[in-house]
Design a protein around this motif. Structure first.
Motif, PDB file in Angstrom:
ATOM      1  N   THR A  19       1.171  11.204   6.148  1.00  0.00           N
ATOM      2  CA  THR A  19      -0.086  11.781   6.656  1.00  0.00           C
ATOM      3  C   THR A  19      -0.064  11.927   8.170  1.00  0.00           C
ATOM      4  O   THR A  19      -0.524  12.935   8.714  1.00  0.00           O
ATOM      5  CB  THR A  19      -1.261  10.854   6.252  1.00  0.00           C
ATOM      6  N   MET A  20       0.435  10.932   8.863  1.00  0.00           N
ATOM      7  CA  MET A  20       0.415  10.946  10.332  1.00  0.00           C
ATOM      8  C   MET A  20       1.706  11.518  10.919  1.00  0.00           C
ATOM      9  O   MET A  20       1.675  12.250  11.909  1.00  0.00           O
ATOM     10  CB  MET A  20       0.204   9.523  10.863  1.00  0.00           C
ATOM     11  N   ASN A  39      12.604  11.581   6.385  1.00  0.00           N
ATOM     12  CA  ASN A  39      11.673  10.809   5.559  1.00  0.00           C
ATOM     13  C   ASN A  39      12.438  10.276   4.353  1.00  0.00           C
ATOM     14  O   ASN A  39      13.330  10.949   3.821  1.00  0.00           O
ATOM     15  CB  ASN A  39      10.502  11.693   5.093  1.00  0.00           C
ATOM     16  N   ARG A  40      12.071   9.060   3.932  1.00  0.00           N
ATOM     17  CA  ARG A  40      12.756   8.449   2.773  1.00  0.00           C
ATOM     18  C   ARG A  40      12.713   9.401   1.575  1.00  0.00           C
ATOM     19  O   ARG A  40      13.737   9.637   0.942  1.00  0.00           O
ATOM     20  CB  ARG A  40      12.067   7.113   2.447  1.00  0.00           C
ATOM     21  N   SER A  41      11.535   9.938   1.277  1.00  0.00           N
ATOM     22  CA  SER A  41      11.460  10.951   0.214  1.00  0.00           C
ATOM     23  C   SER A  41      11.567  12.308   0.905  1.00  0.00           C
ATOM     24  O   SER A  41      10.615  12.749   1.560  1.00  0.00           O
ATOM     25  CB  SER A  41      10.128  10.889  -0.522  1.00  0.00           C
ATOM     26  N   LYS A  44       8.853  15.221   1.155  1.00  0.00           N
ATOM     27  CA  LYS A  44       7.688  15.163   2.038  1.00  0.00           C
ATOM     28  C   LYS A  44       7.985  15.739   3.420  1.00  0.00           C
ATOM     29  O   LYS A  44       7.087  16.137   4.147  1.00  0.00           O
ATOM     30  CB  LYS A  44       7.222  13.713   2.167  1.00  0.00           C
ATOM     31  N   LEU A  73       5.775   4.811  10.072  1.00  0.00           N
ATOM     32  CA  LEU A  73       6.038   4.310   8.720  1.00  0.00           C
ATOM     33  C   LEU A  73       4.915   3.379   8.278  1.00  0.00           C
ATOM     34  O   LEU A  73       4.045   3.016   9.070  1.00  0.00           O
ATOM     35  CB  LEU A  73       7.383   3.586   8.696  1.00  0.00           C
ATOM     36  N   LYS A  74       4.996   2.970   7.023  1.00  0.00           N
ATOM     37  CA  LYS A  74       3.886   2.224   6.435  1.00  0.00           C
ATOM     38  C   LYS A  74       3.558   0.922   7.190  1.00  0.00           C
ATOM     39  O   LYS A  74       2.430   0.676   7.568  1.00  0.00           O
ATOM     40  CB  LYS A  74       4.227   1.915   4.978  1.00  0.00           C
ATOM     41  N   GLU A  81      13.327  -2.159   8.026  1.00  0.00           N
ATOM     42  CA  GLU A  81      14.290  -1.703   7.013  1.00  0.00           C
ATOM     43  C   GLU A  81      15.019  -0.443   7.501  1.00  0.00           C
ATOM     44  O   GLU A  81      16.242  -0.327   7.418  1.00  0.00           O
ATOM     45  CB  GLU A  81      13.510  -1.386   5.734  1.00  0.00           C
ATOM     46  N   THR A 101       1.086   1.098  12.347  1.00  0.00           N
ATOM     47  CA  THR A 101       0.254  -0.087  12.569  1.00  0.00           C
ATOM     48  C   THR A 101       0.972  -1.282  11.943  1.00  0.00           C
ATOM     49  O   THR A 101       1.074  -1.363  10.717  1.00  0.00           O
ATOM     50  CB  THR A 101      -1.140   0.098  11.927  1.00  0.00           C
ATOM     51  N   VAL A 126      -1.765   4.113  17.072  1.00  0.00           N
ATOM     52  CA  VAL A 126      -2.710   5.176  17.416  1.00  0.00           C
ATOM     53  C   VAL A 126      -4.051   4.993  16.721  1.00  0.00           C
ATOM     54  O   VAL A 126      -4.136   4.414  15.647  1.00  0.00           O
ATOM     55  CB  VAL A 126      -2.149   6.579  17.056  1.00  0.00           C
ATOM     56  N   GLY A 128      -7.298   7.265  15.282  1.00  0.00           N
ATOM     57  CA  GLY A 128      -7.524   8.642  14.818  1.00  0.00           C
ATOM     58  C   GLY A 128      -6.816   8.811  13.494  1.00  0.00           C
ATOM     59  O   GLY A 128      -5.759   8.207  13.287  1.00  0.00           O
ATOM     60  N   THR A 129      -7.428   9.644  12.609  1.00  0.00           N
ATOM     61  CA  THR A 129      -6.841   9.824  11.284  1.00  0.00           C
ATOM     62  C   THR A 129      -6.142  11.180  11.201  1.00  0.00           C
ATOM     63  O   THR A 129      -5.729  11.721  12.221  1.00  0.00           O
ATOM     64  CB  THR A 129      -7.932   9.670  10.204  1.00  0.00           C
ATOM     65  N   SER A 237      -8.442  10.338   4.398  1.00  0.00           N
ATOM     66  CA  SER A 237      -8.001  10.414   5.792  1.00  0.00           C
ATOM     67  C   SER A 237      -7.165   9.167   6.021  1.00  0.00           C
ATOM     68  O   SER A 237      -6.177   9.178   6.736  1.00  0.00           O
ATOM     69  CB  SER A 237      -9.181  10.375   6.749  1.00  0.00           C
ATOM     70  N   PHE A 238      -7.616   8.086   5.430  1.00  0.00           N
ATOM     71  CA  PHE A 238      -6.896   6.813   5.502  1.00  0.00           C
ATOM     72  C   PHE A 238      -7.168   6.093   4.185  1.00  0.00           C
ATOM     73  O   PHE A 238      -8.322   5.842   3.842  1.00  0.00           O
ATOM     74  CB  PHE A 238      -7.389   5.988   6.692  1.00  0.00           C
ATOM     75  N   LYS A 245      -3.641  -3.083   3.893  1.00  0.00           N
ATOM     76  CA  LYS A 245      -2.573  -3.533   4.794  1.00  0.00           C
ATOM     77  C   LYS A 245      -3.149  -3.853   6.184  1.00  0.00           C
ATOM     78  O   LYS A 245      -2.896  -4.921   6.743  1.00  0.00           O
ATOM     79  CB  LYS A 245      -1.513  -2.433   4.866  1.00  0.00           C
TER      80      LYS A 245
END
Ligand code: NAP
Length: 301
Positions: A19-20, A39-41, A44, A73-74, A81, A101, A126, A128-129, A237-238, A245
């Motif tokens: 998303t970001m 990207n891992r996938s 995307k 990343l997440k 990783e 984050t 950051v 903002g979404t 948005s989030f 998390k």
């Protein structure tokens, strides 16, 4: 925007095109940086190629020529990783702009790794979404060595409306981000609970909206979340899952410094309950769906 010589020469790898990461990569490219994404996938990342962004064939391919590596990343585990997997392709001296984050403990682990590999870490979570990211309107909370700011400030200008440098040491920006997130959580759940209470008391939710509208209690953020709930429109948005998390990071940080934050604890419970009810992939406003499932509770439904 006019491209400067330094932008054209700055090879930037954006790792993570969720998303970001996608709008961040797109805006860096638009501003004239030479951007490669991974990207891992892979699926995307693929849409970015239509915007002229280069797709890396591998993680090593993405980072090996980069002067700046941006991670979106997440969480901290995902960042570590990926950095570990990049191994020797990530050359010492590379500037690592860490946007995900990751919390207080997470950034400390990343800083330790960066130091061991000779990477120059800029801690840059950051605010903002999705919308602000797409419009290059993020607020970047930044901490890191003054010497590296000349390299990263033009990147931040390309993705955000404002950069707030808070310290020379990575870690301080992530602390500020955790503080901001504790406030966001309280706002989100405050709106969700007020609506639930209104419904239970058979108060018209529109009356609640009218009572606060136009006054000092309403922020654009709380207005968006209230509208989302009233319209039952939870396109993320989030996501609730990401909010779990982030709330965990708030609760852990508070525990580590022994400050009592019962609202943060309760907020984490609401998000977990909303996810358990099947709303993990929806917007955080889906806190609205949280139900107390504790057996024997007089208010369990
Ligand atoms: P997202 O859409 O869920 O994307 C997460 C990204 O992390 C994806 O690229 C995903 O790859 C990758 N990832 C997860 N685990 C991984 C692993 N083990 N190895 C490699 N890649 C991994 O999340 P987002 O909304 O873009 O958020 C990214 C970060 O920004 C998060 O830390 C979030 O808290 C922060 N943030 C988000 C917002 C927001 O409004 N969305 C606002 C401020 C900050 P796959 O595609 O392969 O799953």
């Amino acid at each position: 925007m006019t491209m400067t010589t330094s932008q054209a020469n700055t090879e930037v790898a954006v790792i993570g095109t969720g998303t970001m990461g996608s709008p961040i990569a797109r805006n860096l490219h638009k501003a004239g940086f030479e951007v490669t994404v991974w990207n891992r996938s892979a699926a995307k990342a693929a849409p970015l190629s239509a915007d002229g962004v280069a797709l890396a064939s591998s993680l090593a391919d993405a980072v090996s020529n980069a002067r700046v590596v941006v991670t979106v990343l997440k969480d901290a585990d995902a960042v570590l990783e990926v950095l570990q997997a990049a191994g020797k392709s990530l050359r010492p001296g590379t500037v690592l702009v860490q946007i995900s984050t990751v919390g207080v403990d997470g950034i400390a682990r990343i800083a330790e790794f960066a130091k061991s590999q000779g990477l120059r870490l800029i801690d840059a979570p950051v605010q903002g979404t999705k919308g602000p990211a797409e419009k290059a309107q993020l607020v970047i909370l930044a901490s890191g060595a003054e010497d590296d700011r000349g390299v990263v400030d033009p990147l931040f200008d390309a993705i955000g409306q404002k950069t707030l440098w808070v310290a020379d040491e990575p870690g301080e920006a992530s602390k500020l981000k955790v503080v901001v997130n504790s406030f966001i959580s309280a706002l989100t759940h405050g709106i969700a609970e007020a609506v639930r209470l209104a419904e239970a008391l058979e108060v018209d939710v529109e009356d609640f909206q009218r009572a606060i509208l136009g006054g000092p209690l309403v922020s654009p953020f709380s207005s968006i979340k209230l509208n989302a709930i009233m319209n039952q429109q939870f396109t993320p948005s989030f996501t609730v899952d990401n909010a779990i998390k982030d709330s965990q990071l708030v609760v852990e940080a508070a525990e580590n410094v022994k400050v009592w934050l019962p609202v943060a604890d309760a907020g984490l419970k609401r998000y977990r309950a909303a996810a358990a009810a099947g709303h993990g992939g929806e917007d955080m406003a889906a806190s609205y769906f949280a139900e107390n499932t504790v057996a024997g509770s007089h208010y369990a439904s």
